[in-house]
Design an enzyme around this catalytic site. Structure first.
Site, PDB file in Angstrom:
ATOM      1  N   LYS A  81       0.832  -1.206   0.000  1.00  0.00           N
ATOM      2  CA  LYS A  81       0.000   0.000   0.000  1.00  0.00           C
ATOM      3  C   LYS A  81       0.865   1.253   0.000  1.00  0.00           C
ATOM      4  CE  LYS A  81      -4.139   1.644   2.451  1.00  0.00           C
ATOM      5  NZ  LYS A  81      -5.118   1.269   3.486  1.00  0.00           N
ATOM      6  N   SER A 157      -9.380   1.711   1.622  1.00  0.00           N
ATOM      7  CA  SER A 157      -8.322   2.453   0.962  1.00  0.00           C
ATOM      8  C   SER A 157      -7.216   1.571   0.357  1.00  0.00           C
ATOM      9  CB  SER A 157      -7.675   3.425   1.966  1.00  0.00           C
ATOM     10  OG  SER A 157      -7.225   2.753   3.121  1.00  0.00           O
ATOM     11  N   SER A 181     -10.833  -1.122   5.261  1.00  0.00           N
ATOM     12  CA  SER A 181      -9.952  -0.758   4.149  1.00  0.00           C
ATOM     13  C   SER A 181      -9.251  -1.932   3.487  1.00  0.00           C
ATOM     14  CB  SER A 181      -8.904   0.259   4.621  1.00  0.00           C
ATOM     15  OG  SER A 181      -9.508   1.502   4.879  1.00  0.00           O
TER      16      SER A 181
END
Length: 477
Positions: A81, A157, A181
């Site tokens: 990420k 996310s 997320s």
């Protein structure tokens, strides 16, 4: 065989490298070719580490040739990420301001995956600063496209990592989750995802400098893997768990707990809080419940989980209070439009004063106790990840109605993050051309029970990925 390498499971990839059937360089090259083919259509991988990954792979091959024992993820490419540090690579958070913020060291979960032999192949896209919304759209890198339908968000996310895994650009993605997320993009992209118990995986979520964030950020954010199968998720779980001196929260709890007596009881809660659930989501929960019954679980319908609405309110007030002092600076970084999601959230859950905050911290503990008592009776809870099918990109930032709709749909993710218990998202099939899925929630530090149940669901309902992206919107729009 080389052409099919990226299609293989992470476990099979590592086994092939350890056994000398393929080289780690061949494995990495297969994924790089897949990225070259697919990423222009989905825009999931943001900072490609091609030469560095090849160098790492060559070192792995030399170690094997020298007779060294290779790790359980030998040669397996993974994405990280955009908010998680890879040594020597900018940790941009998707923001122009941090384009050149080069990481001095690997974050603890990256270091653990590397130690197991895995190879970082690139970063995965995120919403700007992880705060611009649920849809994966960043200031630096633009929109990430859902490979199933370009008119639907891939979620976030950790959306870039979910898309990379779903389309075969990486075998494992490393995301994080403080309220959905990892699990939401897992469901929206048709892959599996694990949010571990608070304290299960070591992490370092300091943003800039030596100072740690406040209690909400310390307790709510957990790093977690994404994979195409539960077996690969389990492999990543075994590697990521443990202690690290950089994280005093991480505790030395055994990976696998004592077997439970008799049939494991599962509480099925299809509509947490009674706020409504889409028919396709309800059908996914029912299909997963039937799979667990067939596997021998004691599956029982329950009306609700403990104190959901109260937990959602406390979550919102605590996070808003912690966030309020830095909001003016963060708002400026997010820019016009990028600030709408958090601004609307803070309007609905205003910051508390000191006395209110102390009371909220007590409420937090009390809700955790209620959940511990519920999970003492039911070691597992089966419910939705998101109570609707994947929604259109940016719905949560469009207006207050859109924001409330998305917040309500991910409510079981939010409350389980709040109480710090593990959850595994697992696909259940498709409906109307889109992936469906559920999550299995368990007692604190009983990820093993969640993974076992998710495996039983997968065994009966199948694996959806990898897939080729369908025709969709332009990711550079």
């Amino acid at each position: 065989m080389r052409d099919a390498l990226w299609r293989m499971s992470a476990a099979a990839q590592a086994e092939a490298v350890r056994g000398g059937e393929v080289s780690a360089v061949e494995l990495v090259d297969s994924h790089l070719e897949r990225i070259a083919e697919v990423n222009p259509r989905v825009n999931a991988v943001t900072q490609l580490l091609a030469e560095r990954a090849r160098d790492d792979a060559a070192r792995t091959d030399r170690r094997r040739a020298a007779g060294e024992t290779l790790g359980p993820l030998a040669g397996v490419p993974f994405t990280v990420k955009e908010s998680t540090a890879i040594e020597g690579v900018p940790t941009t958070f998707g923001a122009e301001r941090f384009r050149d913020l080069v990481a001095a060291a690997d974050a603890p979960p990256v270091a653990r995956l590397r130690a197991a032999g895995a190879i970082p192949i690139g970063h995965g896209n995120i919403p700007t600063l992880i705060l611009a919304g649920m849809h994966t759209r960043s200031e630096l890198f633009g929109d990430t496209v859902n490979p199933w339908d370009g008119g639907r968000t891939p979620g976030g996310s950790s959306g870039g990592d979910a898309v990379a895994v779903a389309t075969g650009m990486a075998a494992i993605g490393l995301g994080n989750d403080s309220g959905g997320s990892v699990r939401v993009p897992a469901q929206f992209c048709g892959v599996a995802g694990l949010k571990p118990s608070t304290g299960r995986f070591p992490a370092d979520h300091r943003f800039l400098g030596p100072d740690d964030p406040g209690p909400a950020s310390q307790m709510l954010v957990t790093d977690g893997p994404l994979a195409r199968s539960v077996g690969d998720l389990r492999l990543a779980y075994e590697v990521l768990a443990g202690t690290d001196p950089r994280d005093p929260r991480a505790v030395p709890v055994p990976l696998y707990g004592e077997p439970l007596p008799g049939r494991v009881k599962v509480a099925v809660v299809a509509d947490p809080g009674g706020h409504g659930v889409h028919p396709t989501v309800r059908a996914a929960v029912a299909a997963a419940a039937d799979a667990l019954r067939e596997a021998g679980y004691d599956v029982r319908e329950e009306r609700d989980v403990p104190r959901l609405d109260e937990a959602l309110d406390a979550y919102g007030r605590i996070t808003a209070t912690e966030f309020a002092p830095t909001w003016p600076a963060v708002r400026a970084l997010l820019g016009k439009g990028g600030d709408r999601y958090i601004a609307m959230a803070m309007e609905q859950a205003p910051a508390a004063d000191a006395a209110e905050f102390m009371k909220l911290m007590g409420i937090w503990m009390n809700i955790r106790r209620s959940w511990a008592e519920f999970l003492d009776a039911y070691p597992l809870v089966l419910g939705p990840v998101f109570t609707e099918p994947p929604v259109e990109p940016g719905l949560e930032s469009r207006d207050r109605a859109g924001r409330n709709r998305v917040a309500s749909a991910m409510r079981l993710c939010t409350v389980t993050s709040f109480v710090g218990v593990p959850g595994v998202a697992v696909p259940t099939g498709t409906a109307d051309g889109l992936p469906t899925g559920v999550q299995v929630v368990g007692r604190a530090f009983r990820e093993d029970l969640c993974l076992d149940a998710a495996q039983a669901i997968e065994d009966r309902l199948g694996v959806l990925a990898p897939i080729d992206p369908r025709d969709g919107v332009d990711p550079t729009r």
